[in-house]
Design a protein around this motif. Structure first.
Motif, PDB file in Angstrom:
ATOM      1  N   GLY A   1       0.850  -1.305  -0.060  1.00 13.17           N
ATOM      2  CA  GLY A   1      -0.213  -0.074  -0.001  1.00 13.17           C
ATOM      3  C   GLY A   1       0.788   1.135  -0.016  1.00 13.17           C
ATOM      4  O   GLY A   1       0.239   2.522  -0.122  1.00 13.17           O
ATOM      5  N   GLY A   2       2.138   1.216   0.023  1.00 11.93           N
ATOM      6  CA  GLY A   2       2.945   2.242   0.029  1.00 11.93           C
ATOM      7  C   GLY A   2       3.388   2.832  -1.333  1.00 11.93           C
ATOM      8  O   GLY A   2       2.840   2.304  -2.211  1.00 11.93           O
ATOM      9  N   ALA A   3       3.978   3.913  -1.403  1.00 13.38           N
ATOM     10  CA  ALA A   3       4.301   4.388  -2.739  1.00 13.38           C
ATOM     11  C   ALA A   3       5.075   3.552  -3.375  1.00 13.38           C
ATOM     12  O   ALA A   3       4.871   3.541  -4.873  1.00 13.38           O
ATOM     13  N   ALA A   4       5.791   2.621  -3.006  1.00 13.26           N
ATOM     14  CA  ALA A   4       6.640   1.709  -3.997  1.00 13.26           C
ATOM     15  C   ALA A   4       5.780   0.300  -3.642  1.00 13.26           C
ATOM     16  O   ALA A   4       5.461  -0.317  -4.611  1.00 13.26           O
ATOM     17  N   GLY A   5       5.810  -0.092  -2.536  1.00  8.28           N
ATOM     18  CA  GLY A   5       4.567  -1.113  -2.218  1.00  8.28           C
ATOM     19  C   GLY A   5       5.058  -2.625  -2.433  1.00  8.28           C
ATOM     20  O   GLY A   5       4.250  -3.436  -2.331  1.00  8.28           O
ATOM     21  N   THR A   6       6.343  -2.812  -2.728  1.00  6.60           N
ATOM     22  CA  THR A   6       6.725  -4.343  -3.148  1.00  6.60           C
ATOM     23  C   THR A   6       7.769  -4.757  -2.354  1.00  6.60           C
ATOM     24  O   THR A   6       8.539  -5.798  -2.343  1.00  6.60           O
ATOM     25  N   GLY A   7       8.001  -4.235  -0.889  1.00  2.00           N
ATOM     26  CA  GLY A   7       8.979  -4.606  -0.026  1.00  2.00           C
ATOM     27  C   GLY A   7      10.285  -4.297  -0.384  1.00  2.00           C
ATOM     28  O   GLY A   7      10.523  -3.398  -1.194  1.00  2.00           O
ATOM     29  N   GLY A   8      11.353  -4.827   0.431  1.00  6.14           N
ATOM     30  CA  GLY A   8      12.575  -4.372  -0.130  1.00  6.14           C
ATOM     31  C   GLY A   8      13.712  -4.544   1.047  1.00  6.14           C
ATOM     32  O   GLY A   8      13.494  -5.731   1.820  1.00  6.14           O
ATOM     33  N   SER A   9      14.695  -3.906   0.900  1.00  8.91           N
ATOM     34  CA  SER A   9      15.679  -4.206   2.242  1.00  8.91           C
ATOM     35  C   SER A   9      16.324  -2.737   2.654  1.00  8.91           C
ATOM     36  O   SER A   9      16.410  -1.818   1.629  1.00  8.91           O
ATOM     37  N   ILE A  10      16.364  -2.592   3.816  1.00 15.25           N
ATOM     38  CA  ILE A  10      17.012  -1.265   4.495  1.00 15.25           C
ATOM     39  C   ILE A  10      18.058  -1.787   5.052  1.00 15.25           C
ATOM     40  O   ILE A  10      18.348  -2.478   5.948  1.00 15.25           O
ATOM     41  N   VAL A  11      19.331  -0.982   4.761  1.00 14.51           N
ATOM     42  CA  VAL A  11      20.647  -1.286   5.337  1.00 14.51           C
ATOM     43  C   VAL A  11      21.074   0.077   6.170  1.00 14.51           C
ATOM     44  O   VAL A  11      21.389   1.104   5.590  1.00 14.51           O
ATOM     45  N   ASN A  12      21.330  -0.189   7.421  1.00 17.78           N
ATOM     46  CA  ASN A  12      21.683   1.042   8.110  1.00 17.78           C
ATOM     47  C   ASN A  12      23.206   0.952   8.289  1.00 17.78           C
ATOM     48  O   ASN A  12      23.691  -0.228   8.705  1.00 17.78           O
ATOM     49  N   VAL A  13      23.964   2.056   8.472  1.00 22.85           N
ATOM     50  CA  VAL A  13      25.357   1.873   8.691  1.00 22.85           C
ATOM     51  C   VAL A  13      25.626   2.284  10.180  1.00 22.85           C
ATOM     52  O   VAL A  13      25.561   3.467  10.621  1.00 22.85           O
ATOM     53  N   SER A  14      26.047   1.311  10.884  1.00 27.17           N
ATOM     54  CA  SER A  14      26.343   1.510  12.410  1.00 27.17           C
ATOM     55  C   SER A  14      27.803   1.701  12.319  1.00 27.17           C
ATOM     56  O   SER A  14      28.248   2.620  11.428  1.00 27.17           O
ATOM     57  N   SER A  15      28.840   1.220  13.218  1.00 27.93           N
ATOM     58  CA  SER A  15      30.001   1.319  13.152  1.00 27.93           C
ATOM     59  C   SER A  15      30.759   0.234  14.127  1.00 27.93           C
ATOM     60  O   SER A  15      29.928  -0.352  15.111  1.00 27.93           O
ATOM     61  N   VAL A  16      31.843  -0.164  13.980  1.00 25.81           N
ATOM     62  CA  VAL A  16      32.629  -0.783  14.884  1.00 25.81           C
ATOM     63  C   VAL A  16      32.730  -0.329  16.403  1.00 25.81           C
ATOM     64  O   VAL A  16      32.775  -0.621  17.461  1.00 25.81           O
ATOM     65  N   ALA A  17      32.405   1.196  16.223  1.00 19.92           N
ATOM     66  CA  ALA A  17      32.380   1.909  17.568  1.00 19.92           C
ATOM     67  C   ALA A  17      31.143   1.529  18.441  1.00 19.92           C
ATOM     68  O   ALA A  17      31.258   1.752  19.731  1.00 19.92           O
ATOM     69  N   ALA A  18      30.377   0.529  17.709  1.00 22.02           N
ATOM     70  CA  ALA A  18      29.293   0.203  18.598  1.00 22.02           C
ATOM     71  C   ALA A  18      29.439  -1.049  19.584  1.00 22.02           C
ATOM     72  O   ALA A  18      28.822  -1.515  20.156  1.00 22.02           O
ATOM     73  N   THR A  19      30.785  -1.530  19.106  1.00 24.94           N
ATOM     74  CA  THR A  19      31.091  -3.039  19.565  1.00 24.94           C
ATOM     75  C   THR A  19      32.275  -2.882  20.444  1.00 24.94           C
ATOM     76  O   THR A  19      32.794  -3.969  20.949  1.00 24.94           O
ATOM     77  N   ILE A  20      33.018  -1.652  20.436  1.00 27.79           N
ATOM     78  CA  ILE A  20      34.353  -1.811  21.034  1.00 27.79           C
ATOM     79  C   ILE A  20      34.449  -0.474  22.095  1.00 27.79           C
ATOM     80  O   ILE A  20      33.344   0.358  21.750  1.00 27.79           O
ATOM     81  N   ALA A  21      35.387  -0.559  22.930  1.00 26.87           N
ATOM     82  CA  ALA A  21      35.718   0.895  23.814  1.00 26.87           C
ATOM     83  C   ALA A  21      36.793   1.366  23.364  1.00 26.87           C
ATOM     84  O   ALA A  21      37.888   1.145  23.863  1.00 26.87           O
ATOM     85  N   PHE A  22      36.781   2.286  22.329  1.00 31.83           N
ATOM     86  CA  PHE A  22      37.886   3.150  21.983  1.00 31.83           C
ATOM     87  C   PHE A  22      37.870   4.440  22.278  1.00 31.83           C
ATOM     88  O   PHE A  22      36.844   5.063  22.349  1.00 31.83           O
ATOM     89  N   PRO A  23      38.837   4.838  23.043  1.00 29.75           N
ATOM     90  CA  PRO A  23      38.785   6.336  23.660  1.00 29.75           C
ATOM     91  C   PRO A  23      38.684   7.577  22.748  1.00 29.75           C
ATOM     92  O   PRO A  23      38.953   7.101  21.506  1.00 29.75           O
ATOM     93  N   GLY A  24      37.831   8.403  23.185  1.00 27.64           N
ATOM     94  CA  GLY A  24      37.668   9.699  22.337  1.00 27.64           C
ATOM     95  C   GLY A  24      36.388   9.708  21.715  1.00 27.64           C
ATOM     96  O   GLY A  24      35.861  10.643  21.153  1.00 27.64           O
ATOM     97  N   ILE A  25      35.837   8.418  21.727  1.00 24.13           N
ATOM     98  CA  ILE A  25      34.125   8.226  20.919  1.00 24.13           C
ATOM     99  C   ILE A  25      33.001   7.894  21.558  1.00 24.13           C
ATOM    100  O   ILE A  25      32.418   7.307  20.971  1.00 24.13           O
ATOM    101  N   ALA A  26      33.136   8.423  22.795  1.00 25.79           N
ATOM    102  CA  ALA A  26      32.024   8.085  23.521  1.00 25.79           C
ATOM    103  C   ALA A  26      30.590   8.335  23.160  1.00 25.79           C
ATOM    104  O   ALA A  26      29.768   7.573  22.902  1.00 25.79           O
ATOM    105  N   GLY A  27      30.502   9.935  22.690  1.00 20.63           N
ATOM    106  CA  GLY A  27      29.081  10.182  22.111  1.00 20.63           C
ATOM    107  C   GLY A  27      28.812   9.417  20.681  1.00 20.63           C
ATOM    108  O   GLY A  27      27.526   8.880  20.561  1.00 20.63           O
ATOM    109  N   TYR A  28      29.718   9.354  19.940  1.00 19.34           N
ATOM    110  CA  TYR A  28      29.506   8.633  18.533  1.00 19.34           C
ATOM    111  C   TYR A  28      29.218   6.979  18.944  1.00 19.34           C
ATOM    112  O   TYR A  28      28.322   6.733  18.152  1.00 19.34           O
ATOM    113  N   SER A  29      30.192   6.503  19.876  1.00 22.49           N
ATOM    114  CA  SER A  29      29.941   4.989  19.893  1.00 22.49           C
ATOM    115  C   SER A  29      28.221   4.762  20.539  1.00 22.49           C
ATOM    116  O   SER A  29      27.638   3.940  20.141  1.00 22.49           O
ATOM    117  N   ALA A  30      27.865   5.986  21.461  1.00 20.15           N
ATOM    118  CA  ALA A  30      26.765   5.586  21.820  1.00 20.15           C
ATOM    119  C   ALA A  30      25.324   5.720  20.641  1.00 20.15           C
ATOM    120  O   ALA A  30      24.409   4.994  20.750  1.00 20.15           O
TER     121      ALA A  30
END
Length: 267
Positions: free
Chosen positions: A134-163
């Motif tokens: 029912g959407g404008a395209a309406g045929t399903g699909g795939s969404i790929v979000n770009v997270s980061s290795v920063a989400a999985t490690i504790a590297f100094p200087g990037i606390a906010g970005y990691s969050a």
């Protein structure tokens, strides 16, 4: 056996004017997709689209500030109009501001939250609305979000970005669960890129040295490589190929997960 091929598919890539996003747009196009490059950098986005078009790909560009909901509505509508549909959305746009925890600037943190978290959430919102039945395209699909290795490690200087990148991971999984339960026909995944020597990646190394965490930018890069079993930094193509895989039928049963493309750094 399926191979990563996207012939006949249509894709929208945010932050696609340069860096990782540009590489992702190029890789999607080379896999057969038609692509709209979305960015706040209008001239650079248009040039990327022109380069793709010269390679025989249907490509266009659109202005998009991912923090602006009206902008998202317009960008998705323009993509559907230009390409005839929307099958793949890559939420790549992001910002990083380096700071020690003791020196975090609330304005910088809010900016990262707005672009990295709110921007990704709005992308999923309007991508899912367009792709679902029912959407404008309406045929399903795939969404790929770009997270980061920063989400999985504790590297100094990037606390906010990691969050913020940890938030992208959690939102990805919840969106996938909702899309599945409601029958949208949309897979939602994310990638965790390692450090790539783009302008943004090298600025991180310079900034980490600048706040006293390392003796030099090169020392910061060497610290990343030392933590990476593959023994090198990532390349744009490493990340782009992973996005093509997740967008394709080769990943048809991959859903609600994060793919580490970090050379083992986050293992």
């Amino acid at each position: 056996m399926s191979v990563p091929a996207l012939h006949g598919r249509t894709a929208l890539v945010t932050g696609g004017a340069r860096g990782l996003g540009q590489g992702m747009a190029q890789a999607l196009a080379r896999a057969g997709a038609s692509v709209v490059v979305a960015d706040v950098l209008d001239e650079e986005a248009a040039e990327t689209a022109r380069v793709l078009a010269k390679e025989g790909v249907t490509a266009g560009s659109v202005h998009l500030d991912v923090t602006d909901e009206a902008g998202w509505e317009a960008a998705v509508a323009a993509t559907v109009e230009q390409l005839g549909g929307l099958d793949v959305l890559v939420n790549n746009a992001g910002v990083e501001v380096t700071a020690l925890v003791t020196e975090i600037d609330p304005a910088d943190l809010r900016r990262m939250l707005d672009v990295n978290v709110v921007g990704t959430a709005l992308g999923m919102k309007h991508g899912l609305r367009a792709m679902r039945p029912g959407g404008a395209a309406g045929t399903g699909g795939s969404i790929v979000n770009v997270s980061s290795v920063a989400a999985t490690i504790a590297f100094p200087g990037i606390a906010g970005y990691s969050a913020t990148k940890s938030a992208v991971d959690r939102m990805t999984r919840i969106a996938a669960a909702e899309a599945g339960k409601l029958g949208y026909g949309v897979r939602v995944n994310c990638v965790y890129p390692g450090l790539v020597p783009t302008a943004m990646g090298m600025k991180l190394a310079v900034d980490c040295a600048g706040i006293g965490l390392f003796d030099s930018p090169q020392a910061a890069v060497e610290a990343v490589v030392a933590q990476t079993p593959s023994g090198r930094l990532g390349e744009v193509a490493d990340m782009a190929d992973a996005v093509v895989f997740l967008a394709s039928d080769a990943a048809r049963f991959v859903n609600g997960t994060g793919l580490a493309v970090d050379g083992g750094m986050g293992s």
